[in-house]
Design a protein around this motif. Sequence first.
Motif, PDB file in Angstrom:
ATOM      1  N   ALA A   1       0.809  -1.228   0.000  1.00 32.78           N
ATOM      2  CA  ALA A   1       0.000   0.000   0.000  1.00 32.78           C
ATOM      3  C   ALA A   1       0.841   1.276   0.000  1.00 32.78           C
ATOM      4  CB  ALA A   1      -0.923   0.007   1.214  1.00 32.78           C
ATOM      5  N   ILE A   2       2.143   1.163   0.182  1.00 33.96           N
ATOM      6  CA  ILE A   2       3.004   2.350   0.247  1.00 33.96           C
ATOM      7  C   ILE A   2       3.037   3.031  -1.118  1.00 33.96           C
ATOM      8  CG2 ILE A   2       5.370   3.165   0.615  1.00 33.96           C
ATOM      9  CD1 ILE A   2       5.723   0.751   2.522  1.00 33.96           C
ATOM     10  N   THR A   3       2.742   4.329  -1.150  1.00 34.37           N
ATOM     11  CA  THR A   3       2.649   5.061  -2.408  1.00 34.37           C
ATOM     12  C   THR A   3       3.928   5.848  -2.709  1.00 34.37           C
ATOM     13  OG1 THR A   3       1.764   7.085  -1.421  1.00 34.37           O
ATOM     14  CG2 THR A   3       0.169   5.344  -2.006  1.00 34.37           C
ATOM     15  N   LEU A   4       4.009   6.325  -3.939  1.00 33.19           N
ATOM     16  CA  LEU A   4       5.115   7.209  -4.300  1.00 33.19           C
ATOM     17  C   LEU A   4       5.116   8.463  -3.426  1.00 33.19           C
ATOM     18  CD1 LEU A   4       5.114   7.126  -8.215  1.00 33.19           C
ATOM     19  CD2 LEU A   4       6.654   5.940  -6.666  1.00 33.19           C
ATOM     20  N   LEU A   5       3.924   9.003  -3.161  1.00 34.32           N
ATOM     21  CA  LEU A   5       3.848  10.195  -2.318  1.00 34.32           C
ATOM     22  C   LEU A   5       4.316   9.904  -0.903  1.00 34.32           C
ATOM     23  CD1 LEU A   5       3.085  13.168  -2.167  1.00 34.32           C
ATOM     24  CD2 LEU A   5       0.762  12.476  -1.558  1.00 34.32           C
ATOM     25  N   ASP A   6       4.021   8.720  -0.398  1.00 33.87           N
ATOM     26  CA  ASP A   6       4.519   8.339   0.931  1.00 33.87           C
ATOM     27  C   ASP A   6       6.044   8.420   0.968  1.00 33.87           C
ATOM     28  OD1 ASP A   6       1.958   7.772   1.904  1.00 33.87           O
ATOM     29  OD2 ASP A   6       2.076   5.659   1.325  1.00 33.87           O
ATOM     30  N   VAL A   7       6.693   7.885  -0.063  1.00 36.66           N
ATOM     31  CA  VAL A   7       8.157   7.891  -0.094  1.00 36.66           C
ATOM     32  C   VAL A   7       8.682   9.315  -0.251  1.00 36.66           C
ATOM     33  CG1 VAL A   7      10.212   7.030  -1.282  1.00 36.66           C
ATOM     34  CG2 VAL A   7       8.206   5.545  -1.024  1.00 36.66           C
ATOM     35  N   LEU A   8       8.082  10.092  -1.144  1.00 36.03           N
ATOM     36  CA  LEU A   8       8.524  11.467  -1.358  1.00 36.03           C
ATOM     37  C   LEU A   8       8.429  12.311  -0.093  1.00 36.03           C
ATOM     38  CD1 LEU A   8       6.905  12.204  -4.842  1.00 36.03           C
ATOM     39  CD2 LEU A   8       9.352  12.358  -4.334  1.00 36.03           C
ATOM     40  N   THR A   9       7.492  11.969   0.790  1.00 36.80           N
ATOM     41  CA  THR A   9       7.288  12.742   2.020  1.00 36.80           C
ATOM     42  C   THR A   9       7.746  11.980   3.264  1.00 36.80           C
ATOM     43  OG1 THR A   9       5.003  11.951   2.112  1.00 36.80           O
ATOM     44  CG2 THR A   9       5.390  14.090   1.049  1.00 36.80           C
ATOM     45  N   HIS A  10       8.569  10.951   3.071  1.00 32.47           N
ATOM     46  CA  HIS A  10       9.193  10.213   4.183  1.00 32.47           C
ATOM     47  C   HIS A  10       8.171   9.577   5.121  1.00 32.47           C
ATOM     48  CE1 HIS A  10      13.180  11.697   3.057  1.00 32.47           C
ATOM     49  NE2 HIS A  10      12.594  12.865   2.848  1.00 32.47           N
ATOM     50  N   ARG A  11       7.095   9.070   4.529  1.00 34.53           N
ATOM     51  CA  ARG A  11       6.065   8.416   5.333  1.00 34.53           C
ATOM     52  C   ARG A  11       5.810   6.978   4.891  1.00 34.53           C
ATOM     53  NH1 ARG A  11       1.210  12.636   4.986  1.00 34.53           N
ATOM     54  NH2 ARG A  11       1.832  12.511   2.781  1.00 34.53           N
ATOM     55  N   GLY A  12       6.811   6.374   4.255  1.00 37.07           N
ATOM     56  CA  GLY A  12       6.663   4.993   3.809  1.00 37.07           C
ATOM     57  C   GLY A  12       6.945   3.964   4.885  1.00 37.07           C
ATOM     58  N   GLY A  13       7.753   4.349   5.880  1.00 36.20           N
ATOM     59  CA  GLY A  13       8.046   3.448   6.993  1.00 36.20           C
ATOM     60  C   GLY A  13       9.108   2.409   6.718  1.00 36.20           C
ATOM     61  N   VAL A  14       9.758   2.440   5.551  1.00 37.25           N
ATOM     62  CA  VAL A  14      10.750   1.428   5.189  1.00 37.25           C
ATOM     63  C   VAL A  14      12.156   1.961   5.451  1.00 37.25           C
ATOM     64  CG1 VAL A  14      11.709   0.019   3.327  1.00 37.25           C
ATOM     65  CG2 VAL A  14       9.243   0.434   3.435  1.00 37.25           C
ATOM     66  N   LEU A  15      12.855   1.322   6.370  1.00 40.89           N
ATOM     67  CA  LEU A  15      14.246   1.660   6.681  1.00 40.89           C
ATOM     68  C   LEU A  15      15.089   0.393   6.605  1.00 40.89           C
ATOM     69  CD1 LEU A  15      13.699   4.047   9.730  1.00 40.89           C
ATOM     70  CD2 LEU A  15      14.165   4.692   7.367  1.00 40.89           C
ATOM     71  N   LEU A  16      16.335   0.543   6.190  1.00 41.87           N
ATOM     72  CA  LEU A  16      17.226  -0.608   5.986  1.00 41.87           C
ATOM     73  C   LEU A  16      18.522  -0.456   6.781  1.00 41.87           C
ATOM     74  CD1 LEU A  16      16.984  -0.845   2.070  1.00 41.87           C
ATOM     75  CD2 LEU A  16      15.656  -2.153   3.729  1.00 41.87           C
ATOM     76  N   PRO A  17      18.459  -0.386   8.104  1.00 42.69           N
ATOM     77  CA  PRO A  17      19.692  -0.143   8.868  1.00 42.69           C
ATOM     78  C   PRO A  17      20.755  -1.212   8.670  1.00 42.69           C
ATOM     79  CG  PRO A  17      17.879  -0.773  10.312  1.00 42.69           C
ATOM     80  CD  PRO A  17      17.290  -0.491   8.982  1.00 42.69           C
ATOM     81  N   ASP A  18      20.362  -2.473   8.557  1.00 39.48           N
ATOM     82  CA  ASP A  18      21.357  -3.537   8.377  1.00 39.48           C
ATOM     83  C   ASP A  18      22.075  -3.389   7.040  1.00 39.48           C
ATOM     84  OD1 ASP A  18      20.690  -4.593  10.832  1.00 39.48           O
ATOM     85  OD2 ASP A  18      19.301  -6.073  10.005  1.00 39.48           O
ATOM     86  N   PHE A  19      21.312  -3.132   5.987  1.00 40.59           N
ATOM     87  CA  PHE A  19      21.937  -2.977   4.674  1.00 40.59           C
ATOM     88  C   PHE A  19      22.786  -1.706   4.623  1.00 40.59           C
ATOM     89  CE2 PHE A  19      22.039  -1.878   0.128  1.00 40.59           C
ATOM     90  CZ  PHE A  19      22.497  -3.080  -0.390  1.00 40.59           C
ATOM     91  N   ILE A  20      22.345  -0.656   5.280  1.00 47.15           N
ATOM     92  CA  ILE A  20      23.122   0.582   5.282  1.00 47.15           C
ATOM     93  C   ILE A  20      24.455   0.378   5.996  1.00 47.15           C
ATOM     94  CG2 ILE A  20      23.160   2.959   6.151  1.00 47.15           C
ATOM     95  CD1 ILE A  20      20.169   3.088   5.489  1.00 47.15           C
ATOM     96  N   HIS A  21      24.478  -0.479   6.995  1.00 48.51           N
ATOM     97  CA  HIS A  21      25.754  -0.808   7.641  1.00 48.51           C
ATOM     98  C   HIS A  21      26.676  -1.565   6.687  1.00 48.51           C
ATOM     99  CE1 HIS A  21      25.266   0.676  11.686  1.00 48.51           C
ATOM    100  NE2 HIS A  21      24.074   0.122  11.797  1.00 48.51           N
ATOM    101  N   SER A  22      26.116  -2.265   5.706  1.00 48.04           N
ATOM    102  CA  SER A  22      26.912  -3.056   4.758  1.00 48.04           C
ATOM    103  C   SER A  22      27.237  -2.210   3.534  1.00 48.04           C
ATOM    104  CB  SER A  22      26.140  -4.321   4.355  1.00 48.04           C
ATOM    105  OG  SER A  22      25.807  -5.099   5.472  1.00 48.04           O
ATOM    106  N   TRP A  23      27.947  -1.111   3.744  1.00 49.75           N
ATOM    107  CA  TRP A  23      28.148  -0.151   2.668  1.00 49.75           C
ATOM    108  C   TRP A  23      28.988  -0.699   1.523  1.00 49.75           C
ATOM    109  CZ3 TRP A  23      33.319   0.952   2.235  1.00 49.75           C
ATOM    110  CH2 TRP A  23      34.110   0.836   3.384  1.00 49.75           C
ATOM    111  N   GLU A  24      29.728  -1.777   1.755  1.00 49.90           N
ATOM    112  CA  GLU A  24      30.505  -2.391   0.672  1.00 49.90           C
ATOM    113  C   GLU A  24      29.592  -2.947  -0.420  1.00 49.90           C
ATOM    114  OE1 GLU A  24      30.476  -3.402   3.794  1.00 49.90           O
ATOM    115  OE2 GLU A  24      32.482  -3.109   4.687  1.00 49.90           O
TER     116      GLU A  24
END
Length: 390
Positions: A122-145
């Motif tokens: 149900a997450i829309t493009l507008l949700d992402v554009l306005t930082h309301r999608g709720g999807v964060l990837l902390p584990d992947f962001i730690h794996s910057w390689e």
Amino acid sequence: MSTVFPHDPLVAASSVGMEAERLERALALFRSQQARGVFPGGQLVVRRGGHCVAQLAVGLARGFRQVEPPVSVTLQTRFNVFSASKPLVALAIARLEEAGQVELAAPVARYFPEFAAHGKGAITLLDVLTHRGGVLLPDFIHSWERWGDWEAVVDALVRAVPRYRRGTLAYHPHEFGWILAEVVRRVTGQPLPAFCERELLAPAGLKGLSFQGSAAEASQVAHSYWVGSRPMHVGQVDVSVQLEQAYNSPQVLTALVPGASLWTNAAHLAGLYEVLVRGGVTRSGERLWAESTVRAYTSRAVFGLDRSNRLPITAGRGFLVGAPWPTFYGAWGTSPCFGHAGAFCTLGFGDHSTGLAVGIVTNGNAGPGDFLRRFRPLIGALRRACVHPT
């Protein structure tokens, strides 16, 4: 010195309705910040009325740490401007929206079907554009390689389980760009950098805005530094540790991280905001976006406590915007301002009321408090220098 936009010759401040003495006070403030060690090096470019009225380059691009040979900042030096890249990603979506190729109210999964997995349908493009999608990837962001592997990025987005309920304001530091870049790729068949260069940057004369490049080119990009005394977390990531380790590495500088990495200088950043202040029209007269679209993207869409940074933010569609209350654009009455910070060191912004288009690019980061202390008085001084209409 170049005579080609956005490195065109300076004009007198008075010729564009600015008071020279007030403008010089703003420039002196920037110089004094660098001289006091607030940041190792940086650039400041100010445009108004289609002309450049100020351009500064001060300090070190590299060499702040003793293990590096010193390299001075020039007006052409490119910096990683971090999240100041987000508006360009948003503007790519705006271009597709105007062409009828995407709808902001539509789910991301309409264009990127696999994204619907794990409750994200149900997450829309507008949700992402306005930082309301709720999807964060902390584990992947730690794996910057792994950021340079686009298939791995897409797989991480597909596998992601929302951290917050849809509609929750939680700034997407990297996810914003990765999600929207994949939408652009699915819709156009082109990677985001190629689409932006052809549709936006080449027509605007701003090909010096680059999402990625070769290792040889990366070796010329200014280094970024953490100069704060305390750690800082954004979305469960300790940026005080990751900033130098990851963002100065060739692996990250050459990766496509469109919401958190862009190579450019202050002149090109100011040039982009000049196009937006002009209502989406380039210097050659080509219209890239309708003025109504520019206004929709650069006006307040959401305000609230950001769960990622634990700070209040006022956001448009991919832009951080001003408000009647205090923001980093000033203490009061900054609603006409729009732009985006990059980490805690950089800001590109435009001002619909004064017509200012400004790029402020530095390489020293010390957290949000330091950012406010640095940028709020500087922006206020620049706005006060606009004493007459253009």
